[in-house]
Scaffold this active site. Structure first.
Site, PDB file in Angstrom:
ATOM      1  N   GLY B 241       0.386  -1.440   0.130  1.00  0.00           N
ATOM      2  CA  GLY B 241      -0.224  -0.009   0.164  1.00  0.00           C
ATOM      3  C   GLY B 241       0.795   1.357  -0.247  1.00  0.00           C
ATOM      4  O   GLY B 241       2.337   1.346   0.487  1.00  0.00           O
ATOM      5  N   HIS B 242      -0.061   2.578   0.001  1.00  0.00           N
ATOM      6  CA  HIS B 242       0.829   3.816  -0.051  1.00  0.00           C
ATOM      7  C   HIS B 242       1.754   4.251   1.076  1.00  0.00           C
ATOM      8  O   HIS B 242       1.423   3.543   2.582  1.00  0.00           O
ATOM      9  CB  HIS B 242      -0.257   4.858  -0.576  1.00  0.00           C
TER      10      HIS B 242
END
Lengths: 347, 347, 347
Positions: B241-242
């Site tokens: 994810g980010h």
């Protein structure tokens, strides 16, 4: 694109305190690392220490959450909802790429395709027979749109997303790269020592304002539709099997799996890697916690944890009890010995 | 490509014992099935029985790990590190396909793309504005490289890998098919009964000698960068994810999920299907075992197991205790009965 | 395509009872929602209530499972196996799209490609050197077929599926979009503080009548082949690592992970998100239940549950015992107190 502090404040409904209203804001930054020319946000008192030595030119803060210490050069952008103001600021400073209304010469569109106004179709995109693309939508390079597909207005279909035949997509929908919408559901009947495929002839229907993550798969219905209600947000690498009826404003985080024929009600949240068995109903606003494996219905608003998943209050108690179990084994052994001694004493 | 035993031995730092130095070695094979014309390796005494009737022409063995029995026709290739010598042999016998320095006429490159020397771009590849491809890199058929991307030297981007705008990739990086690097992170704020997207305007920065598996997703940072340090190896279908900061020489096996804003230190190993909650730190060299679900920080060098994950010594004790729990329930019931009898006896 | 009830009954080996044999059947529908012009099926007495007010024109029912109440206008299609008859009916009413025997001008085929009869190759498909596509197979838009690949007869390779070099695929195989067959297995040796790649030079061999779901990955063998036997069905987002030997008629549901060098025997069923550690054997017909994590061999016909997975009878007992554990902790505490009082009584 860059703008002055004053312009930014006005656009984001904030009041400037301190700093230079003519200072140029170039981009948005995280509170822990924002530099000169950047705007950041303070949304939690826990993070005020970052501001003390921050080089950020400006910071959104909530009325009533004024930071105790911050550099004299920093402007505060005081507003009622700094998270929303900051979202607006990011959008203004970092506008999304726009696509000109052109059809790349390397795209292949069937002659019966109908296009709305201001549609972009990138190189190597393929659009099949009788499909429609709505106004302002962008079908990026290499995106594949099958036959009889309907894509609404202002959608963005990223490179190598695949939309199988017959899928219906609403307005303002984003489909990220590698997502596959409308592949066959997984249905077989076992006969004569082999698996006979049940033809999958339904489709997928997706509401407005849905976002679908990279490499996520949503299977077509076996006979009817797999549906995904408006405003739902699906992360990457999610598997949504056939015949699921997914409500509005549902959240599914990365690697969630929903097997088939489930009903996921509005506002449900499925955290990362949660899995739902087939024919299960998840009630409105229920939260399925990360990695939970749900085998039966979940009531509205409930929070479920563990695998097999239970109400989180029950599951937490069991987890705490489990951590005491090795000690308990010893204690029971000791009790047994005590008891034996007592019995001897009685003889 | 085929070579004589003598050539192979010299190239792989091995000493020949027995066999014919002029014998032709055509390919590498597994010890359990290697045939004439193949070289294999013996790295574990457990497998010596395979050699007894093996038709392999040659076998790498370690000094001091001489097989007790092997066919008279088989040559031993004695060396200090048979695994590394065998890796060299495989590379020599089965060279990777090389791509000529050409740009396929069916590729679409923006006019502002800059290419190093000896770059290959396959048919239907797309490279966006202001992107750079370093010397000796191959962008295979249909790979998509967005705008303002920087790809280093000697990289290989496989068919239909997608690199979104602004991603930075080091040298000697391999990205397998279907991997999506730089799609939007999953970030929303809930307002007025719907989820408002937080624009994701950061990028992904990947170090040298990284390998990224098929259909893996690495999301761009929300504001800054999602980073992946040099030498890290990521298997297929992994979700990163980010805002994650992933160190050097980290291993992530298939289907691992790392939610967001985590710090994974150098040399950490995340085994298959392990999952990491957001804002977690995994210490240097820590091992997260298969299917573990990690919700809090993990110290350096620790081995964590289970979901919720704990130090493996604790988790194993709990698992063993759990297997005794059904018996424990019976024993406690029996203790209760004994105690009641004792109480009666006292009356 | 539409047909009369009489035609449908004849084609599906059913006897008509009631209704109009000349009525037009346009499509197949689910028993809960079938409309006029649709045929449905009744396969379970639980669903008879749907029939009472159904608008379906016809319904397949089994000899001996006559519904107690249904509209006078509805025709019953009485047969020995309504599920199979219904599968036939769906196939007849909703025929799969056929692809004309053409090579799209936008496809790129190496000069040494050999094509059988009636092959379709869509736009932007790429087929590498010395590959062969069998009679009647369709390589859809943008599918990528590497060099030295052999694809059998009547296969369908969906858009953006990627078949790496050297893969061998049997007849009647379907590969859905985004599936990656033959990417490198995940193998490294750790030397001098970094991971050295073991070249992956084997291939993947897939039998007849296999179906492979969207975005599924099957890695090539390190030296030999990763194999998948005939009739096996693999759902979406499944990870199959290198060197696995997967038998015939195996089922793997969505998001299953099989690490490497495993042997999965014929007719095994791996339910959703199940994971198998490396070098494990799953016996014939064994069932690995959803989300199970299997670390050791599983006997034929066994049903395994949980993570770490155990025979389901054992695992269920442990789960039930775990739910009683919080109460057990209280009871043991109470026993301890009782015992202390008894001891005092003895003094």
């Amino acid at each position: 694109m860059p703008m002055t502090l004053e312009e930014l404040a006005r656009a984001c409904n904030a009041r400037i305190e301190g700093g230079d209203p003519m200072a140029l804001i170039v981009s948005a930054g995280d509170i822990s690392s924002a530099q000169q020319g950047q705007v950041t946000q303070l949304t939690n008192a826990r993070y005020t220490h970052y501001l003390k030595e921050s080089a950020a030119t400006a910071c959104f803060v909530a009325e009533g959450l004024m930071p105790p210490a911050f550099p004299a050069t920093m402007a505060l952008l005081v507003c009622t909802d700094p998270e929303m103001s900051f979202i607006n600021a990011i959008g203004l400073l970092h506008p999304e790429p726009q696509y000109a209304a052109t059809i790349a010469p390397q795209a292949v569109l069937a002659t019966t395709v109908s296009l709305g106004e201001n549609v972009y179709v990138g190189p190597f995109a393929v659009i099949g027979e009788a499909s429609h693309i709505g106004d302002g939508s962008a079908i990026l390079a290499g995106a594949y749109v099958g036959g009889r597909v309907k894509i609404g207005k202002h959608c963005r279909i990223h490179p190598y997303a695949v939309i199988y035949d017959g899928v219906v997509i609403g307005d303002h929908v984003t489909v990220h790269s590698g997502a596959v919408i409308g592949a066959d559901g997984f249905g077989y009947k076992f006969r004569d020592h082999h698996h006979v495929k049940v033809p999958q002839v339904g489709n997928v229907v997706i509401g407005d304002h849905v976002e679908i993550g990279a490499n996520t798969c949503i299977d077509r219905g076996a006979l009817g539709s797999t549906t995904l209600g408006q405003g739902s947000k699906i992360d990457n690498l999610v598997q949504i099997g056939h015949n699921n009826k997914i409500g509005r404003h549902v959240i599914m985080c990365g690697q969630v799996g929903v097997s088939g024929s489930c009903k996921i009600d509005d506002y449900a949240i499925l955290a990362g890697s949660a899995g739902i068995a087939d024919h299960v109903t998840i009630g409105q606003g229920a939260v399925i916690m990360a990695r939970a494996g749900v085998a039966g219905d979940v009531p509205a608003q409930a929070h479920y944890f563990g695998s097999p998943a239970k109400d989180k209050r029950v599951a937490y108690k069991e987890q705490i009890a489990l951590s005491k179990l090795p000690e308990l084994l010893k204690k029971v052994k000791w009790l047994e010995e005590q008891l034996q001694q007592l019995e001897k004493g009685q003889d």
